[in-house]
Design an enzyme around this catalytic site. Structure first.
Site, PDB file in Angstrom:
ATOM      1  N   ASP A  63      61.228  27.914 -12.331  1.00 22.12           N
ATOM      2  CA  ASP A  63      62.089  28.088 -11.151  1.00 22.12           C
ATOM      3  C   ASP A  63      61.928  26.891 -10.227  1.00 22.12           C
ATOM      4  OD1 ASP A  63      63.743  29.151  -9.220  1.00 22.12           O
ATOM      5  OD2 ASP A  63      62.214  30.503  -8.410  1.00 22.12           O
ATOM      6  N   ASP A  68      70.459  17.618  -8.000  1.00 25.13           N
ATOM      7  CA  ASP A  68      70.503  16.149  -7.989  1.00 25.13           C
ATOM      8  C   ASP A  68      71.769  15.710  -8.717  1.00 25.13           C
ATOM      9  OD1 ASP A  68      69.690  13.390  -7.871  1.00 25.13           O
ATOM     10  OD2 ASP A  68      67.609  14.071  -7.798  1.00 25.13           O
ATOM     11  N   ARG A 209      55.423  38.933  -4.373  1.00 26.08           N
ATOM     12  CA  ARG A 209      54.359  39.534  -3.563  1.00 26.08           C
ATOM     13  C   ARG A 209      54.130  41.026  -3.780  1.00 26.08           C
ATOM     14  NH1 ARG A 209      56.692  36.276   1.467  1.00 26.08           N
ATOM     15  NH2 ARG A 209      58.491  36.548   0.099  1.00 26.08           N
TER      16      ARG A 209
END
Ligand code: C5P
Length: 231
Positions: A63, A68, A209
């Site tokens: 990830d 760009d 989390r």
């Protein structure tokens, strides 16, 4: 797809030793490990190689949210393909031609996931960034680009799932910002429970989390897998 293979755990930890220790606890309970910016910047491709070697049955999702010019994107995507990753993220905001270059370079084994709008961004953040569309409208527009470019999937919040289903029905819908009922939201804004996200069409859930900071991460992961299965 079975329930476990739909669960992606974000190994958002500072170093390879911590990542491997977490992966050892979680390997039997999740379908994929997500290596994100923190871990990749700290350890580089060697951490991906270590995870691949030690846990061959668990796929790697890199990830890096690349953004760009097409030539540079091709170079990075080719490197990720050679590392044996299953998915890599790129930002969808640069349009179809950029996404198509990524898809061409990725080939069949590596899936390009187009990040539509970060789940930490709300309407105010989008306005501050100069967008005149709402987050949901932007997500829809970018999902359309991802489908046109031939991406494997998109990353969006649970709240836009119904909308993207209409414009990108065949793409994987990878959903972060997942919060089991009662868990802390933290910096996420557009959040949803595992059951609700699956019911609305998510193919994969990304959870950091709520698993990694739990007292028993494997038990937290199993509870989410059960919630996926019953949804
Ligand atoms: O800890 P938490 O469950 O919020 O972690 C979510 C993970 O998903 C993080 O690793 C974050 O970088 C990633 N992510 C996200 N929003 C996106 C794409 C990826 O939160 N649009």
């Amino acid at each position: 797809m079975d329930a476990r293979s739909r669960l992606i755990v974000a190994l958002d930890v500072p170093d390879a030793a911590t990542a491997i220790a977490s992966a050892e606890r979680l390997a039997g309970s999740v379908g994929m490990f997500k290596v994100g910016l923190q871990l990749f910047v700290a350890e580089g491709p060697s951490v991906v190689r270590s995870l691949r070697e030690r846990f061959p049955d668990v796929d790697i999702f890199l990830d890096l949210k690349l953004h760009d010019i097409p030539n540079t994107m091709r170079g990075a995507i080719g490197a990720a393909r050679r590392l044996g990753c299953r998915f890599i993220t790129v930002h969808a905001g640069s349009g179809v031609q950029h996404l198509r270059a990524c898809v061409e370079e990725a080939g069949d084994a590596l899936g390009i996931l187009a990040v539509t709008v970060l789940t930490s961004q709300d309407a105010q953040a989008c306005a501050e960034a100069g967008h005149t569309r709402s987050p949901a409208e932007l997500v829809e527009l970018r999902a359309r680009c991802a489908a046109e470019a031939g991406c494997a999937g998109i990353v969006c919040s649970g709240q836009e799932l119904e909308r993207v289903q209409a414009v990108a029905p065949d793409l994987f819908k990878v959903v972060p910002g997942i919060r089991p009922a009662g868990s802390a939201v933290g910096d996420q804004k557009r959040v949803m429970t595992p059951a609700m996200a699956i019911a609305q069409g998510a193919t994969h859930l990304v959870v950091g989390r709520p698993i990694m900071k739990a007292d028993d991460p494997a038990a937290a992961a199993s509870a989410i897998v059960n919630e996926i299965a019953s949804a």
